[in-house]
Design a protein around this motif. Sequence first.
Motif, PDB file in Angstrom:
ATOM      1  N   ALA A  25      40.022 -38.360  13.118  1.00  0.00           N
ATOM      2  CA  ALA A  25      40.087 -39.598  12.332  1.00  0.00           C
ATOM      3  C   ALA A  25      38.814 -39.776  11.510  1.00  0.00           C
ATOM      4  CB  ALA A  25      40.306 -40.801  13.245  1.00  0.00           C
ATOM      5  N   VAL A  26      37.675 -39.373  12.076  1.00  0.00           N
ATOM      6  CA  VAL A  26      36.407 -39.433  11.345  1.00  0.00           C
ATOM      7  C   VAL A  26      36.417 -38.394  10.222  1.00  0.00           C
ATOM      8  CG1 VAL A  26      33.901 -39.182  11.520  1.00  0.00           C
ATOM      9  CG2 VAL A  26      35.172 -40.316  13.363  1.00  0.00           C
ATOM     10  N   ASN A  27      36.871 -37.177  10.537  1.00  0.00           N
ATOM     11  CA  ASN A  27      36.927 -36.110   9.530  1.00  0.00           C
ATOM     12  C   ASN A  27      37.829 -36.480   8.356  1.00  0.00           C
ATOM     13  OD1 ASN A  27      35.315 -34.654  11.286  1.00  0.00           O
ATOM     14  ND2 ASN A  27      36.925 -33.241  11.922  1.00  0.00           N
ATOM     15  N   MET A  28      38.920 -37.194   8.641  1.00  0.00           N
ATOM     16  CA  MET A  28      39.847 -37.619   7.580  1.00  0.00           C
ATOM     17  C   MET A  28      39.349 -38.861   6.848  1.00  0.00           C
ATOM     18  SD  MET A  28      43.505 -37.080   9.536  1.00  0.00           S
ATOM     19  CE  MET A  28      44.505 -37.611   8.137  1.00  0.00           C
ATOM     20  N   GLU A  29      38.186 -39.370   7.269  1.00  0.00           N
ATOM     21  CA  GLU A  29      37.558 -40.558   6.679  1.00  0.00           C
ATOM     22  C   GLU A  29      38.427 -41.801   6.803  1.00  0.00           C
ATOM     23  OE1 GLU A  29      36.248 -39.447   2.748  1.00  0.00           O
ATOM     24  OE2 GLU A  29      34.745 -38.075   3.558  1.00  0.00           O
ATOM     25  N   LEU A  30      39.128 -41.909   7.949  1.00  0.00           N
ATOM     26  CA  LEU A  30      39.885 -43.119   8.236  1.00  0.00           C
ATOM     27  C   LEU A  30      38.953 -44.188   8.796  1.00  0.00           C
ATOM     28  CD1 LEU A  30      43.049 -41.508   9.858  1.00  0.00           C
ATOM     29  CD2 LEU A  30      42.665 -42.155   7.467  1.00  0.00           C
ATOM     30  N   VAL A  31      37.890 -43.746   9.443  1.00  0.00           N
ATOM     31  CA  VAL A  31      36.818 -44.613   9.946  1.00  0.00           C
ATOM     32  C   VAL A  31      35.513 -43.835   9.828  1.00  0.00           C
ATOM     33  CG1 VAL A  31      38.243 -45.934  11.573  1.00  0.00           C
ATOM     34  CG2 VAL A  31      37.164 -43.819  12.322  1.00  0.00           C
ATOM     35  N   TRP A  39      41.440 -54.780  11.830  1.00  0.00           N
ATOM     36  CA  TRP A  39      42.612 -54.674  12.696  1.00  0.00           C
ATOM     37  C   TRP A  39      43.719 -55.602  12.218  1.00  0.00           C
ATOM     38  CZ3 TRP A  39      42.396 -51.433  17.009  1.00  0.00           C
ATOM     39  CH2 TRP A  39      41.123 -50.950  17.362  1.00  0.00           C
ATOM     40  N   GLY A  40      44.940 -55.078  12.231  1.00  0.00           N
ATOM     41  CA  GLY A  40      46.097 -55.887  11.886  1.00  0.00           C
ATOM     42  C   GLY A  40      47.299 -55.440  12.702  1.00  0.00           C
ATOM     43  N   VAL A  41      48.398 -56.155  12.544  1.00  0.00           N
ATOM     44  CA  VAL A  41      49.640 -55.838  13.252  1.00  0.00           C
ATOM     45  C   VAL A  41      50.758 -55.701  12.231  1.00  0.00           C
ATOM     46  CG1 VAL A  41      51.371 -56.692  14.881  1.00  0.00           C
ATOM     47  CG2 VAL A  41      48.944 -57.059  15.349  1.00  0.00           C
ATOM     48  N   ARG A  42      51.487 -54.581  12.313  1.00  0.00           N
ATOM     49  CA  ARG A  42      52.659 -54.409  11.445  1.00  0.00           C
ATOM     50  C   ARG A  42      53.768 -55.302  11.960  1.00  0.00           C
ATOM     51  NH1 ARG A  42      53.583 -48.013  10.461  1.00  0.00           N
ATOM     52  NH2 ARG A  42      54.669 -48.291  12.426  1.00  0.00           N
ATOM     53  N   GLU A  43      54.317 -56.101  11.080  1.00  0.00           N
ATOM     54  CA  GLU A  43      55.372 -57.033  11.463  1.00  0.00           C
ATOM     55  C   GLU A  43      56.656 -56.315  11.878  1.00  0.00           C
ATOM     56  OE1 GLU A  43      54.756 -60.100  11.964  1.00  0.00           O
ATOM     57  OE2 GLU A  43      52.922 -60.420  10.834  1.00  0.00           O
ATOM     58  N   GLU A  44      56.966 -55.164  11.277  1.00  0.00           N
ATOM     59  CA  GLU A  44      58.229 -54.472  11.533  1.00  0.00           C
ATOM     60  C   GLU A  44      58.376 -53.992  12.965  1.00  0.00           C
ATOM     61  OE1 GLU A  44      58.176 -50.006  10.172  1.00  0.00           O
ATOM     62  OE2 GLU A  44      57.043 -51.184   8.713  1.00  0.00           O
ATOM     63  N   ASP A  45      57.273 -53.550  13.589  1.00  0.00           N
ATOM     64  CA  ASP A  45      57.390 -52.964  14.924  1.00  0.00           C
ATOM     65  C   ASP A  45      56.281 -53.379  15.890  1.00  0.00           C
ATOM     66  OD1 ASP A  45      55.263 -51.535  13.861  1.00  0.00           O
ATOM     67  OD2 ASP A  45      56.300 -49.605  13.856  1.00  0.00           O
ATOM     68  N   GLY A  46      55.365 -54.233  15.448  1.00  0.00           N
ATOM     69  CA  GLY A  46      54.300 -54.692  16.326  1.00  0.00           C
ATOM     70  C   GLY A  46      53.191 -53.685  16.554  1.00  0.00           C
ATOM     71  N   SER A  51      41.803 -49.912  10.143  1.00  0.00           N
ATOM     72  CA  SER A  51      41.426 -49.361   8.847  1.00  0.00           C
ATOM     73  C   SER A  51      39.971 -49.663   8.556  1.00  0.00           C
ATOM     74  CB  SER A  51      42.296 -49.990   7.753  1.00  0.00           C
ATOM     75  OG  SER A  51      41.899 -49.541   6.471  1.00  0.00           O
ATOM     76  N   GLN A  52      39.320 -48.752   7.822  1.00  0.00           N
ATOM     77  CA  GLN A  52      37.969 -49.066   7.387  1.00  0.00           C
ATOM     78  C   GLN A  52      37.983 -49.842   6.069  1.00  0.00           C
ATOM     79  OE1 GLN A  52      35.510 -45.627   6.903  1.00  0.00           O
ATOM     80  NE2 GLN A  52      36.668 -44.806   5.201  1.00  0.00           N
ATOM     81  N   LEU A  53      39.158 -50.052   5.499  1.00  0.00           N
ATOM     82  CA  LEU A  53      39.285 -50.843   4.269  1.00  0.00           C
ATOM     83  C   LEU A  53      39.973 -52.170   4.581  1.00  0.00           C
ATOM     84  CD1 LEU A  53      40.490 -48.108   1.750  1.00  0.00           C
ATOM     85  CD2 LEU A  53      38.163 -48.970   2.081  1.00  0.00           C
ATOM     86  N   TYR A  54      39.377 -53.264   4.137  1.00  0.00           N
ATOM     87  CA  TYR A  54      39.928 -54.596   4.388  1.00  0.00           C
ATOM     88  C   TYR A  54      41.138 -54.890   3.492  1.00  0.00           C
ATOM     89  CZ  TYR A  54      40.273 -59.674   4.404  1.00  0.00           C
ATOM     90  OH  TYR A  54      40.738 -60.958   4.479  1.00  0.00           O
ATOM     91  N   ASP A  55      41.012 -54.613   2.204  1.00  0.00           N
ATOM     92  CA  ASP A  55      42.041 -55.038   1.250  1.00  0.00           C
ATOM     93  C   ASP A  55      43.449 -54.523   1.555  1.00  0.00           C
ATOM     94  OD1 ASP A  55      40.238 -56.618  -0.104  1.00  0.00           O
ATOM     95  OD2 ASP A  55      39.846 -55.150  -1.688  1.00  0.00           O
ATOM     96  N   MET A 112      49.644 -43.834   5.022  1.00  0.00           N
ATOM     97  CA  MET A 112      48.625 -44.656   5.679  1.00  0.00           C
ATOM     98  C   MET A 112      47.234 -44.086   5.424  1.00  0.00           C
ATOM     99  SD  MET A 112      50.316 -45.653   9.327  1.00  0.00           S
ATOM    100  CE  MET A 112      48.997 -46.817   9.706  1.00  0.00           C
ATOM    101  N   ALA A 113      47.095 -42.762   5.490  1.00  0.00           N
ATOM    102  CA  ALA A 113      45.796 -42.125   5.293  1.00  0.00           C
ATOM    103  C   ALA A 113      45.247 -42.395   3.890  1.00  0.00           C
ATOM    104  CB  ALA A 113      45.889 -40.627   5.564  1.00  0.00           C
ATOM    105  N   GLU A 114      46.140 -42.514   2.906  1.00  0.00           N
ATOM    106  CA  GLU A 114      45.693 -42.843   1.542  1.00  0.00           C
ATOM    107  C   GLU A 114      44.987 -44.189   1.504  1.00  0.00           C
ATOM    108  OE1 GLU A 114      48.954 -42.575  -1.212  1.00  0.00           O
ATOM    109  OE2 GLU A 114      49.318 -40.472  -0.704  1.00  0.00           O
ATOM    110  N   ASP A 115      45.401 -45.116   2.359  1.00  0.00           N
ATOM    111  CA  ASP A 115      44.765 -46.437   2.460  1.00  0.00           C
ATOM    112  C   ASP A 115      43.739 -46.482   3.593  1.00  0.00           C
ATOM    113  OD1 ASP A 115      46.100 -47.637   0.332  1.00  0.00           O
ATOM    114  OD2 ASP A 115      47.762 -48.309   1.596  1.00  0.00           O
ATOM    115  N   GLU A 116      43.369 -45.286   4.110  1.00  0.00           N
ATOM    116  CA  GLU A 116      42.381 -45.160   5.178  1.00  0.00           C
ATOM    117  C   GLU A 116      42.783 -45.983   6.406  1.00  0.00           C
ATOM    118  OE1 GLU A 116      38.379 -45.537   3.580  1.00  0.00           O
ATOM    119  OE2 GLU A 116      39.015 -44.496   1.760  1.00  0.00           O
ATOM    120  N   GLN A 117      44.057 -45.852   6.790  1.00  0.00           N
ATOM    121  CA  GLN A 117      44.612 -46.586   7.927  1.00  0.00           C
ATOM    122  C   GLN A 117      45.161 -45.627   8.977  1.00  0.00           C
ATOM    123  OE1 GLN A 117      47.732 -49.006   6.331  1.00  0.00           O
ATOM    124  NE2 GLN A 117      46.330 -50.506   5.463  1.00  0.00           N
TER     125      GLN A 117
END
Length: 134
Positions: A25-31, A39-46, A51-55, A112-117
Amino acid sequence: MPEYERLGGASVSGNSQELPVPQQAVNMELVKQGGEVYWGVREEDGAVVASQLYDPVEDDPGIRFLTSTVIRDDSRQLRVPDAVFDHWDDIVESGSGVVGGDRLEFVTTDEMAEDEQMLVLPEWQVEDVVGESE
């Protein structure tokens, strides 16, 4: 169903509520070490999104923002916030959803990785979200 890539997993500490983020995850620059994690919760499945990006978390109508934490500079240790533990407790509806010693899995998709998630999933949720068992 999207194709999920497993990044690894680890057991969460009962005392510190921390666990090591998989090196992949670090190598892929997700964090990043010393970086903030939103931190967030996907409404579709909980499923819990980290993500290291807020927006992308805040702007996605399908994700409910929870809180943020920081990865320690000197390690890949990530503290899972109380709001996330509370969410997992709400899902299981009886007892604790995740306790110290339980394994959490980190997974992502190309989109998800495109949005660093990535998703942070308790073992009991992996099959429902990813569609396979270990």
